[in-house]
Design a protein around this motif. Sequence first.
Motif, PDB file in Angstrom:
ATOM      1  N   LYS A 308      85.804  43.966  45.614  1.00  0.00           N
ATOM      2  CA  LYS A 308      86.695  44.998  46.869  1.00  0.00           C
ATOM      3  C   LYS A 308      87.559  45.362  45.812  1.00  0.00           C
ATOM      4  O   LYS A 308      87.467  46.724  45.808  1.00  0.00           O
ATOM      5  CB  LYS A 308      86.069  44.955  48.181  1.00  0.00           C
ATOM      6  N   THR A 309      88.146  44.472  46.209  1.00  0.00           N
ATOM      7  CA  THR A 309      89.626  45.124  44.949  1.00  0.00           C
ATOM      8  C   THR A 309      89.856  45.919  44.300  1.00  0.00           C
ATOM      9  O   THR A 309      90.528  46.882  44.482  1.00  0.00           O
ATOM     10  CB  THR A 309      90.648  43.753  44.829  1.00  0.00           C
ATOM     11  N   ASP A 399      92.603  46.173  54.392  1.00  0.00           N
ATOM     12  CA  ASP A 399      91.994  44.793  53.432  1.00  0.00           C
ATOM     13  C   ASP A 399      90.965  44.386  55.033  1.00  0.00           C
ATOM     14  O   ASP A 399      91.898  43.866  55.537  1.00  0.00           O
ATOM     15  CB  ASP A 399      92.094  44.110  52.830  1.00  0.00           C
ATOM     16  N   GLU A 400      89.858  43.645  54.587  1.00  0.00           N
ATOM     17  CA  GLU A 400      89.122  42.665  55.798  1.00  0.00           C
ATOM     18  C   GLU A 400      89.642  43.591  57.204  1.00  0.00           C
ATOM     19  O   GLU A 400      90.233  42.863  58.152  1.00  0.00           O
ATOM     20  CB  GLU A 400      90.536  41.444  55.433  1.00  0.00           C
ATOM     21  N   GLY A 553      90.269  36.779  50.457  1.00  0.00           N
ATOM     22  CA  GLY A 553      90.554  37.342  48.917  1.00  0.00           C
ATOM     23  C   GLY A 553      91.802  36.733  48.500  1.00  0.00           C
ATOM     24  O   GLY A 553      91.079  36.402  47.325  1.00  0.00           O
TER      25      GLY A 553
HETATM   26 MG    MG Z   1      88.795  40.793  49.075  1.00  0.00          MG
END
Ligand code: MG
Length: 695
Positions: A308-309, A399-400, A553
């Motif tokens: 995803k990053t 994120d998350e 992550g």
């Molecule tokens: Mg991640």
Amino acid sequence: MRHDAASPVQYLKGVGPRRASLLERIGIRTVRDALYYLPSRYEDRSSPRRINSLNREETVTIIGKILKAELVTPGRNPRFKIFEIVITDTHGLMRIKWFNQAYLKNTFKPGMEAVFYGPVKTGFRGIGFEMQNPEYEIISGSDDDSSHIHTGRIVPVYRCTEGLSQRQLRNIMHSVVTGCESLPDSLPADIIAKYKLPALAESLMNVHFPPSSAGLEELNSGRSIYHKRLSFDELFNLQLGLALKKMKEEKETGISFRPDNQLIDRLISALPFKLTNAQQRVVGEILDSMKSEKPMNRLIQGDVGSGKTVVALISMLAAVECGYQAALMAPTEILAEQHYLNICGYAEKLGISIALITAGVKNRDYEAISSGRTDIVVGTHALIQKDVSFKNLGLIVIDEQHRFGVMQRAAFRQKGINPDTLVMTATPIPRTLAMTLYGDLDCSVIDELPPNRTPVFTKVFDEKQKNSIYTMMDDEVKKGRQVYIIYPVIEESEKTSLKDAVTGMEGIQAKFPAMNVALLHGRIPPLQREEIMRRFKAGEINILVSTTVIEVGVDVPNATLMVIIHAERFGLSQLHQLRGRVGRGADRSYCALLAYGMTDESVKRLQAMQETTDGFRLSEVDLEIRGPGEFFGTRQSGMPDLKVANLLRDTKILDAARKEAFSIIEHDPDLLKYPALRQSVESMWGKKLEILRTA
Ligand code: MG
Ligand code: ADP
């Protein structure tokens, strides 16, 4: 008697200040709270089972008169006591036992009549049946005249609290619901008719004190028509809130980005890998919405390790190319630091400037951000504080997502003028549920892992097998690989007997004197932490002893063994996240789950971990084990609490409620024709709706 739903229960007949404070403990303050405090189960006391008709292992309700009551000491240990009674219902006799509850001798006296609810067991030496530790309620000998509420019907059973008996609570509930006939029903009449729903007051009355015609099974599973009506209300109001928000956003104009792909192309050629098809597709979806004038609100779902990053980074570069700033918010400092370091690696090559904002970063250059010199800002929720202001924030990435709420998302967006929003989550969510939680978001799924990943081999160990874990650690390090070992707590403490990271670190260093072992946890200062992560990434540290700060992550492909101490203490999504730290390279990776004592639930969790590495499957199991309320941590996520509806059970109702809610808002976005509805939506969403409206 009539009640106003907002008035405190304290002033009801039979309540008063003392009971009011007991009621408050179970979340009941107002009449409305009480009305929606639904029975946890129901007992059919209209026709209790006859003692001579029972089968072993059934759970039943019986009613009988107490013939005999005594406290016995069956063995040599004088402190182990059994309280035993014998009852009859005129059809047969039954022995009932409670272990180590000697005080019951003051509760039960021969001659009393009582109700018992519990499983039927084979009696002592296999003779006859008995009940052990059943729930009970004395029927005779009490001083109120309301016995028709407590027996001879289907009876509600509530979650009680110490000092407040089932019977007292039931009396209070009865007086509350009999006063609710005039409660205004906000659900539009045509919807009530269309779905053949019972009226509100009727539903409330019957959900607490069902008619004898109601099916016990339906009641107990929350599927009676009365439950359905109340769930409908709740889900309808929930969806109205989401519909209002979405409607508001669709009317807004956001930024229409026109990226020329200069930076993006340079990044892609600098990457050491080729994007997967799924990544390419999702990037395409994101860029399309960024080009549109409507503000983007998109959820990216992708399992741990799906990459995803880099998708986020490409999106941020698209904004930067167009002269805007982009910001990325992560749930923990470690994760923010890692994203920062990661992006730094490319930033120089691309000639862009990047800043980190977390609680731990001193000397923050706010001016660089507000003047627009900084292109990309990475941080924790420190990003949404007052002192951080942007020149022209065009894209925010969260994120998350499940760690942040709707509210924080809203606050973040206010840092720009209708910036595009991307939220990324690794918690896969079944579709209908995603609609509820993120009903206002469009959704993209990265449903493919990068190639050459071998699933992480996972095994559960107990304390006696600890040595095989040491052997694995030794083997991996000798192969030049790295190891994580995770503890549930930082330090030894008097409050728990859990193994802790500090002691663990010492033990491991002693066991492996030749290896580089380092300790990482949330109380280590950020600069030092960054340094440890950097050294671990560079391969200078062999074994990293850590708490769950590395849960999400963290990305070190050379780490191939994840050891989790007290694995039985961790939730399933946490275990999956932690395991996701290994298996990031082409080498075979392992996850060792060391468990100290297990409950039924932890057995299920760890078994699931052994059986699959599929995040979707695990989240289904998690949902089954925990139920949706806890699964989502709705309170934390900023969604209103659901008191009646169950997102797993009520998917059909949810679909219908969603359809009706969105259609009403489409025709009447301010609910002008439905003032009662407007009020009930506002009371459900409260202040959140305000924020949603301005977000
Ligand atoms: Mg991640
Ligand atoms: P997550 O979705 O869990 O946030 P990351 O973005 O951290 O996953 O990616 C996990 C690892 O996979 C990183 O090391 C990243 O560099 C690598 N990666 C990402 N995309 C690809 C790809 N297309 N091919 C190979 N490796 C990839």
